[in-house]
Design an enzyme around this catalytic site. Structure first.
Site, PDB file in Angstrom:
ATOM      1  NE  ARG A 108      -2.328  -1.895   3.215  1.00 54.78           N
ATOM      2  CZ  ARG A 108      -2.893  -1.616   4.437  1.00 54.78           C
ATOM      3  NH1 ARG A 108      -4.143  -1.103   4.705  1.00 54.78           N
ATOM      4  NH2 ARG A 108      -2.597  -2.341   5.643  1.00 54.78           N
ATOM      5  CG  HIS A 142      -3.069  -2.211  -2.500  1.00 56.23           C
ATOM      6  ND1 HIS A 142      -4.266  -2.001  -2.217  1.00 56.23           N
ATOM      7  CD2 HIS A 142      -2.685  -0.720  -2.601  1.00 56.23           C
ATOM      8  CE1 HIS A 142      -4.958  -0.978  -2.141  1.00 56.23           C
ATOM      9  NE2 HIS A 142      -3.907  -0.181  -2.391  1.00 56.23           N
ATOM     10  CE  LYS A 204     -10.577   3.430   1.260  1.00 51.61           C
ATOM     11  NZ  LYS A 204     -10.033   2.054   1.819  1.00 51.61           N
ATOM     12  N   GLY A 237     -11.569  -0.927   9.438  1.00 48.59           N
ATOM     13  CA  GLY A 237     -12.291   0.260   9.365  1.00 48.59           C
ATOM     14  C   GLY A 237     -12.980   0.578   8.004  1.00 48.59           C
ATOM     15  CB  THR A 238     -12.126   0.128   4.498  1.00 46.83           C
ATOM     16  OG1 THR A 238     -10.869   0.844   4.394  1.00 46.83           O
ATOM     17  CG2 THR A 238     -12.986   0.313   3.081  1.00 46.83           C
TER      18      THR A 238
HETATM   19  C1  R5P Z   1      -7.437   0.046   0.049  1.00 51.38           C
HETATM   20  O1  R5P Z   1      -7.266   0.785  -0.852  1.00 51.38           O
HETATM   21  C2  R5P Z   1      -7.541  -1.175   0.259  1.00 51.38           C
HETATM   22  O2  R5P Z   1      -8.096  -1.748  -0.861  1.00 51.38           O
HETATM   23  C3  R5P Z   1      -8.362  -1.737   1.609  1.00 51.38           C
HETATM   24  O3  R5P Z   1      -9.675  -1.343   1.383  1.00 51.38           O
HETATM   25  C4  R5P Z   1      -7.729  -1.155   2.798  1.00 51.38           C
HETATM   26  O4  R5P Z   1      -6.516  -1.051   2.746  1.00 51.38           O
HETATM   27  C5  R5P Z   1      -8.200  -1.785   4.055  1.00 51.38           C
HETATM   28  O5  R5P Z   1      -7.692  -1.313   5.104  1.00 51.38           O
HETATM   29  P1  R5P Z   1      -8.699  -1.251   6.424  1.00 51.38           P
HETATM   30  O6  R5P Z   1      -9.000  -2.482   6.630  1.00 51.38           O
HETATM   31  O7  R5P Z   1      -7.500  -0.645   7.474  1.00 51.38           O
HETATM   32  O8  R5P Z   1      -9.408  -0.042   6.439  1.00 51.38           O
END
Ligand code: R5P
Length: 323
Positions: A108, A142, A204, A237-238
């Protein structure tokens, strides 16, 4: 004098050898079982100050070696192991070394988002190559562009087919496939096309890493069974935010599917306490017993990785796997 191979004749790969670091021995064992090959013996030990040492038990000279090591938590430790084992294999005259990295840590951090940012995903690629990898097998990176961070061949696999089959078997009467962010649009588009289902997106906004501030649903989810597909779940969180946003827009149920269950910190508690009915991940990263929960279903990625290893070893097409 030894007879020479005729000029232009393909170079015979050495014998297939499988090795595993400490990151996910269970996955390595499943891959070995699927290939009916043993895992080669290797001892990873620590010096008194915590430095890593590696002893490969048997000769790998000339062999076609596949080293299985996802760089999941503890990320830096697993990367260091990967680098040091690659170095040991190279110095032991392995014929060809493939780093099998089912989860690529630091993925990421693949671009600068602010001034003076590092690009850690590129740095890891450079060190993997420098340490001795001749090829890489990766899974749902990713960002696709990470393949280009390597100047060696990268076979980039995807768990999409596995997830699609799972969704198909759910027989949801009125499903919609949802991307939790704009970055996941292509992935979700592919899954929806294979299932012939509609799609929706969630807008988001992240003011800081690991903090999600705004999530807005774009598309119709009212009265529908929402299936959210992502590459990874880290803090959760997402997806927790997405699940609330989808329910607020009238979705009757929310399920989430992701290739990599990073599930850092208290992510499992947050996900389990959210409106999400089911969380489906693969075993690219091991899930410790303390984090296991009846809401979490794990699909094995070992058969796909085993097939890719065999095809690379036999110099057969890997892209055929996606058809
Ligand atoms: C973001 O671009 C990725 O695809 C995931 O949605 C994200 O990295 C998930 O991270 P977290 O679970 O900490 O929100």
């Amino acid at each position: 004098m030894r007879p020479q191979a005729p000029e232009g004749a393909p170079k015979q790969p050495g014998a297939l050898k499988l090795l595993s670091g400490d990151a996910n021995p269970e996955l390595a064992r499943k891959i070995a079982d699927a290939l009916h090959e043993p895992l080669d013996e290797m001892r990873i030990t620590r010096f008194a100050d915590g430095e890593i040492d590696v002893k490969i038990a048997h000769s790998v000279r000339g062999a076609d070696v596949f080293l299985i090591q996802p760089t999941c938590e503890p990320v830096s430790e697993n990367y260091m192991q990967l680098f040091i084992i690659l170095d040991a294999l190279r110095r032991a005259s392995a014929g060809r070394i493939t780093a099998v990295i089912p989860y690529y840590g630091y993925a990421r951090k693949e671009k600068k988002t602010q001034a003076r940012d590092p690009i850690s995903a590129k740095l890891m690629a450079d060190i993997i190559t420098l340490a001795g990898a001749n090829r890489v097998i990766a899974l749902d990176l990713h960002a696709d562009a990470i393949q280009g961070f390597f100047d060696i061949p990268v076979d980039h696999l995807t768990a999409e087919k596995l997830l699609v089959e799972y969704i198909r078997k759910l027989h949801l009467p009125n499903a919609v496939i949802v991307s939790p962010d704009v970055g996941g649009a292509k992935r979700v588009g592919d899954v929806a096309r294979l299932l012939d289902l509609p799609i929706a997106f969630v807008y988001k906004r992240r003011p800081k890493d690991d903090v999600v501030s705004e999530q807005r649903v774009v598309g119709d989810v009212d009265g529908m069974d929402a299936v959210v597909v992502d590459d990874l779940i880290s803090t959760g969180g997402t997806l927790v935010g997405v699940s609330h946003a989808l329910r607020a827009e009238g979705a009757t149920s929310v399920r989430v599917l992701a290739t990599h269950g990073v599930l850092a910190g208290d992510a499992v508690d947050k996900l389990v306490d959210s409106p999400i009915e089911e969380i489906v991940i693969t075993d690219s990263i091991p899930l410790p017993p303390a984090k296991q929960n009846p809401k979490i279903k794990i699909l094995s990625i070992a058969p796909l990785l085993a097939e890719a290893i065999l095809r690379v070893h036999e110099d057969r097409s890997v892209s055929e796997l996606f058809k």
